[in-house]
Design an enzyme around this catalytic site. Structure first.
Site, short mmCIF file in Angstrom:
data_model
loop_
_atom_site.label_atom_id
_atom_site.label_comp_id
_atom_site.label_asym_id
_atom_site.label_seq_id
_atom_site.Cartn_x
_atom_site.Cartn_y
_atom_site.Cartn_z
N GLY A 28 0.80 -1.21 0.00
CA GLY A 28 0.00 0.00 0.00
C GLY A 28 0.83 1.27 0.00
N ASN A 29 0.17 2.37 -0.29
CA ASN A 29 0.81 3.69 -0.29
C ASN A 29 -0.28 4.76 -0.22
OD1 ASN A 29 0.26 3.32 -3.30
ND2 ASN A 29 2.03 1.96 -2.95
N THR A 43 8.99 4.30 -0.82
CA THR A 43 8.83 2.90 -1.21
C THR A 43 9.36 1.93 -0.16
OG1 THR A 43 9.13 1.31 -3.02
CG2 THR A 43 11.01 2.75 -2.53
N SER A 71 7.13 6.06 -3.40
CA SER A 71 6.44 4.79 -3.67
C SER A 71 6.63 4.37 -5.12
CB SER A 71 4.94 4.98 -3.39
OG SER A 71 4.22 3.93 -3.98
N SER A 72 6.79 3.08 -5.33
CA SER A 72 6.91 2.55 -6.69
C SER A 72 5.67 2.86 -7.52
CB SER A 72 7.14 1.04 -6.64
OG SER A 72 6.09 0.41 -5.93
N HIS A 92 -3.98 3.55 -1.43
CA HIS A 92 -3.90 2.25 -2.12
C HIS A 92 -3.57 1.18 -1.09
CE1 HIS A 92 -2.57 -1.09 -4.52
NE2 HIS A 92 -1.30 -0.93 -4.18
N TYR A 209 -25.15 13.58 0.70
CA TYR A 209 -25.09 12.83 1.97
C TYR A 209 -23.63 12.58 2.36
CZ TYR A 209 -25.09 8.82 5.12
OH TYR A 209 -24.86 8.00 6.16
#
Ligand SMILES: C[C@H](O)[C@@H](O)[C@@H](O)C(=O)COP(=O)(O)O
Ligand code: ZN
Length: 215
Positions: A28-29, A43, A71-72, A92, A209
């Protein structure tokens, strides 16, 4: 928020993502739009070790500050910001049920009205491409125009929203939907779906909403 505060918020979002059971290891990132680019997690770094100084600035041309490795997946984070002017934060992850459903290479259909959280009547699943590639970013760029939450085939989830709290909320909601979907699939029964008219009503209601947390 200034850079220091946004960096802290990114780290807190990562830690909360793990606490909620949405991630594991260094998967994740997380990023936020910032100046002429974005701030993004580095990363391959465990979230518990992150400090504000580790968060990387990447400009809109993909140039990152020296001495730090973003991050990659910086390509697809930038692609999201290019595709949608209405979002300023991207999360992510490889949450268990989203990743499981992504392996089916199919969207999550409208079996429950909350499927409308992404802004359309299904949660799309974009085609597979190797992590960290331009190809994956191209698929993300198209998919995210359709929905603020998309599955990445054989990989995981991306959720994009106006701020980090909302993006994390969206990621959590979609993981719950994916969990219900996996349970339904396991019954082997035909899954009744809501029709387009019913989903259109919910999509309209969702425009006014929900969470109104501003950063
Ligand atoms: C191999 C990576 O884990 C890839 O799956 C990527 O998508 C990811 O989730 C984490 O990569 P970074 O640590 O480079 O952000
Ligand atoms: Zn990933």
């Amino acid at each position: 928020m200034n850079r220091q505060q946004l960096s802290r918020k990114i780290i807190d979002t990562c830690l909360e993502m793990t606490r909620l059971g949405l991630n594991q290891g260094t998967a994740g990132n997380v990023s936020v739009r910032y100046k002429d680019g974005m701030l993004i997690t580095p990363t391959g770094t465990p979230y518990e070790l992150l400090t504000e100084d580790n968060i990387v600035y990447v400009d809109n041309n993909g140039k990152h500050e020296e001495g730090k490795l973003p991050s990659s997946e910086w390509h697809f984070h930038l692609a999201v910001y290019q595709a949608r002017s209405d979002v300023d934060a991207v999360v992510h992850n490889h949450s268990i049920n989203c990743a499981a459903v992504s392996i089916l290479e199919k969207p999550i259909p409208p079996f429950h009205y909350m499927i409308a959280v992404g802004g359309t009547d299904h949660i799309p699943c974009i085609p597979y491409a190797t992590f960290g590639t331009h190809k994956l970013a191209e698929y993300v760029k198209e998919g995210i125009k359709e929905s603020k939450a998309i599955l990445l085939a054989h990989h995981g989830l991306i959720a994009a929203e106006q701020n980090l709290d909302k993006a994390l909320w969206l990621a959590h909601e979609v993981e719950v939907l994916a969990q219900w979907y996996m349970k339904l699939l396991a019954t082997g029964l035909e899954i009744p779906l809501l029709n387009q008219e019913e989903m259109a009503v919910v999509l309209e209601k969702f425009k006014s909403y929900g969470l109104r947390i501003e950063e």
